[in-house]
Design an enzyme around this catalytic site. Structure first.
Site, mmCIF file in Angstrom:
data_model
loop_
_atom_site.group_PDB
_atom_site.id
_atom_site.type_symbol
_atom_site.label_atom_id
_atom_site.label_comp_id
_atom_site.label_asym_id
_atom_site.label_seq_id
_atom_site.Cartn_x
_atom_site.Cartn_y
_atom_site.Cartn_z
ATOM 1 C CB SER A 139 11.231 -8.815 1.288
ATOM 2 O OG SER A 139 11.867 -10.067 1.320
ATOM 3 C CE1 TYR A 152 8.120 -10.507 -3.258
ATOM 4 C CE2 TYR A 152 10.259 -11.249 -2.464
ATOM 5 C CZ TYR A 152 8.966 -10.838 -2.215
ATOM 6 O OH TYR A 152 8.521 -10.740 -0.917
HETATM 7 N N1 LIG Z 1 5.810 -14.952 3.081
HETATM 8 C C1 LIG Z 1 7.058 -14.542 3.005
HETATM 9 O O1 LIG Z 1 8.010 -15.329 3.156
HETATM 10 C C2 LIG Z 1 7.366 -13.077 2.785
HETATM 11 C C3 LIG Z 1 8.672 -12.633 3.058
HETATM 12 C C4 LIG Z 1 8.976 -11.287 2.859
HETATM 13 C C5 LIG Z 1 7.996 -10.409 2.414
HETATM 14 N N2 LIG Z 1 6.730 -10.878 2.153
HETATM 15 C C6 LIG Z 1 5.738 -9.903 1.683
HETATM 16 O O2 LIG Z 1 4.645 -9.899 2.591
HETATM 17 C C7 LIG Z 1 3.465 -9.446 1.909
HETATM 18 C C8 LIG Z 1 2.340 -10.407 2.195
HETATM 19 O O3 LIG Z 1 2.685 -11.676 1.643
HETATM 20 P P1 LIG Z 1 2.194 -13.053 2.286
HETATM 21 O O4 LIG Z 1 3.397 -13.864 2.551
HETATM 22 O O5 LIG Z 1 1.224 -12.817 3.357
HETATM 23 O O6 LIG Z 1 1.493 -13.680 0.979
HETATM 24 P P2 LIG Z 1 0.028 -14.313 0.766
HETATM 25 O O7 LIG Z 1 -0.291 -15.259 1.849
HETATM 26 O O8 LIG Z 1 0.065 -14.809 -0.648
HETATM 27 O O9 LIG Z 1 -0.933 -13.040 0.858
HETATM 28 C C9 LIG Z 1 -0.964 -12.066 -0.163
HETATM 29 C C10 LIG Z 1 -2.130 -11.146 0.109
HETATM 30 O O10 LIG Z 1 -2.185 -10.155 -0.949
HETATM 31 C C11 LIG Z 1 -3.507 -10.138 -1.498
HETATM 32 N N3 LIG Z 1 -3.473 -9.783 -2.923
HETATM 33 C C12 LIG Z 1 -2.729 -10.386 -3.887
HETATM 34 N N4 LIG Z 1 -3.006 -9.823 -5.077
HETATM 35 C C13 LIG Z 1 -3.918 -8.849 -4.853
HETATM 36 C C14 LIG Z 1 -4.610 -7.927 -5.680
HETATM 37 N N5 LIG Z 1 -4.409 -7.888 -7.021
HETATM 38 N N6 LIG Z 1 -5.500 -7.069 -5.130
HETATM 39 C C15 LIG Z 1 -5.728 -7.110 -3.793
HETATM 40 N N7 LIG Z 1 -5.104 -7.950 -2.945
HETATM 41 C C16 LIG Z 1 -4.224 -8.820 -3.472
HETATM 42 C C17 LIG Z 1 -4.024 -11.559 -1.292
HETATM 43 O O11 LIG Z 1 -5.441 -11.578 -1.213
HETATM 44 P P3 LIG Z 1 -6.450 -12.091 -2.345
HETATM 45 O O12 LIG Z 1 -5.812 -13.256 -3.044
HETATM 46 O O13 LIG Z 1 -7.678 -12.401 -1.575
HETATM 47 O O14 LIG Z 1 -6.613 -10.889 -3.231
HETATM 48 C C18 LIG Z 1 -3.456 -11.883 0.089
HETATM 49 O O15 LIG Z 1 -4.307 -11.380 1.094
HETATM 50 C C19 LIG Z 1 3.854 -9.342 0.430
HETATM 51 O O16 LIG Z 1 4.128 -7.984 0.125
HETATM 52 C C20 LIG Z 1 5.117 -10.189 0.334
HETATM 53 O O17 LIG Z 1 5.945 -9.796 -0.723
HETATM 54 C C21 LIG Z 1 6.401 -12.182 2.330
#
Ligand SMILES: NC(=O)c1ccc[n+]([C@@H]2O[C@H](COP(=O)([O-])OP(=O)(O)OC[C@H]3O[C@@H](n4cnc5c(N)ncnc54)[C@H](OP(=O)(O)O)[C@@H]3O)[C@@H](O)[C@H]2O)c1
Length: 258
Positions: A139, A152
């Site tokens: 991130s 985080y």
């Molecule tokens: N969105 C942002 O602004 C942002 C910025 C920087 C970095 N990131 C990073 O990008 C990555 C993806 O985040 P996102 O923004 O796409 O969030 P999101 O929409 O909440 O998606 C998170 C994904 O992780 C899966 N997940 C969560 N807990 C899990 C578990 N115990 N076992 C298996 N799968 C699990 C969820 O699927 P299920 O609930 O179906 O299990 C979902 O598919 C993360 O590493 C986050 O830290 C996000």
């Protein structure tokens, strides 16, 4: 044996967008997350692109999930040459006000699970003839402490350093390692992280998951060390590196004060 791109966290957000982008580039896919119904819907959609799509519903927080997942892949006769190590979570609030268990779960999913997945992928593929790619989602929070998202941001700093370290170790091998550092991106991340209010206010500054996914896959396949999507996110990362850490911390503290 056909090669597949394995995406963790493929049911929502950035992982789902990367899966769509990979299907458009004709990658065969294995989609992993907990929500089987969401994975099945996405698989149906992506098969329209003429690629093969498998789903594996799994809770990655279970102790043996990394070996269970790769064993299941092998049992199905599939080979993973690209791992998008993406499933992650965040939490928001002053460190001492958030239940300790939430912090520990964040550390476990964002670090321990990602390390376990990377280990399985590397040990099963190193020395093979085919080229492999590992993308770890970090991130822009990797670049400075972020008050109220302290744990985080620390997990994401770990992922950035971890990725760069193993990338160097593997530099003469068939495996290339990249770190993805998105800034705020439209996804479902902000609901469980209880940050809805902050990001509703700032929604216009956020990138779409689709543009992050396109840049992420381009960078991974070009074997870039660190992929920071978007001009302002790059600028923020560079500024955080150059500024004294007290100033970088105070600035992110202002941005995330809610
Ligand atoms: N969105 C942002 O602004 C942002 C910025 C920087 C970095 N990131 C990073 O990008 C990555 C993806 O985040 P996102 O923004 O796409 O969030 P999101 O929409 O909440 O998606 C998170 C994904 O992780 C899966 N997940 C969560 N807990 C899990 C578990 N115990 N076992 C298996 N799968 C699990 C969820 O699927 P299920 O609930 O179906 O299990 C979902 O598919 C993360 O590493 C986050 O830290 C996000």
């Amino acid at each position: 044996m056909k090669h597949y791109t394995l995406v963790t966290g493929a049911s929502k957000g950035i992982g789902k967008a990367i899966a769509r982008e990979a299907a458009a580039r004709k990658h065969n896919l294995i989609l992993a997350a907990r929500s089987q119904n969401l994975l099945s819907q996405l698989a149906q959609e992506l098969k329209q692109q003429g690629v093969e799509v498998e789903t594996i519903a799994i809770d990655l927080l279970k102790d043996t999930s990394h070996t269970d997942l790769f064993n299941e892949v092998e049992q199905r006769g599939l080979s993973v040459n690209i791992l998008i190590n993406n499933a992650g979570m965040g939490n928001y609030g002053k460190f001492y006000k958030v239940p300790l268990e939430e912090h520990l779960t964040t550390i476990r999913l964002n670090n321990e699970v990602m390390v376990r997945m990377a280990y399985e992928f590397i040990t099963r593929n190193k020395g093979k003839e085919h080229r492999c790619y590992l993308l770890n989602t970090a991130s822009t929070a990797s670049y400075q402490p972020v008050p109220k998202m302290t744990v985080y941001a620390a997990t994401k700093a770990f992922m950035l350093f971890f990725s760069q370290g193993i990338r160097f170790e593997l530099r003469r091998s068939n495996i290339s390692v990249s770190a993805l550092c998105p800034g705020p991106t439209h996804s479902q991340f902000f609901e469980p992280a209880k940050m809805d209010d902050i990001w509703h206010k700032n929604a216009k500054y956020m990138m779409t998951a689709e543009s992050v996914a396109r840049i992420a896959l381009d960078g991974t396949l070009r074997r870039k060390a660190v992929i920071i999507p978007g001009f302002f996110n790059k600028l923020g990362a560079v500024s955080a590196k150059l500024a004294p850490q007290t100033i970088a911390t105070a600035t992110s503290g202002m941005l995330f004060k809610g």
